[in-house]
Design a protein around this motif. Sequence first.
Motif, short mmCIF file in Angstrom:
data_model
loop_
_atom_site.label_atom_id
_atom_site.label_comp_id
_atom_site.label_asym_id
_atom_site.label_seq_id
_atom_site.Cartn_x
_atom_site.Cartn_y
_atom_site.Cartn_z
N HIS A 9 0.87 -1.15 0.05
CA HIS A 9 -0.12 -0.21 -0.01
C HIS A 9 0.94 1.20 -0.15
O HIS A 9 1.68 1.33 0.90
CB HIS A 9 -0.91 -0.13 1.17
CG HIS A 9 -2.08 0.92 1.01
ND1 HIS A 9 -1.94 2.26 1.16
CD2 HIS A 9 -3.34 0.54 0.63
CE1 HIS A 9 -3.05 2.65 0.94
NE2 HIS A 9 -4.06 1.72 0.99
N PRO A 10 0.76 2.32 -0.71
CA PRO A 10 1.52 3.31 -0.80
C PRO A 10 1.66 4.39 0.04
O PRO A 10 2.77 5.01 0.32
CB PRO A 10 1.04 4.01 -2.23
CG PRO A 10 -0.16 3.49 -2.38
CD PRO A 10 -0.34 2.31 -1.90
N ASP A 11 0.43 4.18 0.90
CA ASP A 11 0.28 5.20 2.12
C ASP A 11 1.07 4.65 3.31
O ASP A 11 1.07 5.29 4.41
CB ASP A 11 -1.04 5.59 2.42
CG ASP A 11 -1.58 6.18 1.39
OD1 ASP A 11 -0.89 6.88 0.38
OD2 ASP A 11 -2.86 6.04 0.92
#
Length: 119
Positions: A9-11
Amino acid sequence: MGELLGTPHPDIKNNDTIKLNLETNEVMEIIKFELGNLGMVTGGKNTGRIGTIFHYEKHNGGFDIVHFKDAHGHTYATRLTYAFIIGTGKQPAITLPRSEGVKRTILEEQQDRLQNQLR
């Protein structure tokens, strides 16, 4: 011990906490490791204490230190590896114990025991 998510997940960054739906294996919520968020100590002398993060010290070649302030205004510090984020701001994402993670002094515990004996 842990499970991998399908794709990164990029966050999500190091030391962030996620709420995971175990049935669908989807990330429900991401709680960032930031100043002002609520955290719990999971190891060391202050195990079980809950407070707001107000300072973070980075030590190259040593242990990073996180400073907390509890609901009564007492401050304490622990290693970064023992800090676990449990809520954004002062709002916890979990149910807190009755004492809300505040460490009591020996005198406060003694007074409670005496009051319970008198009942």
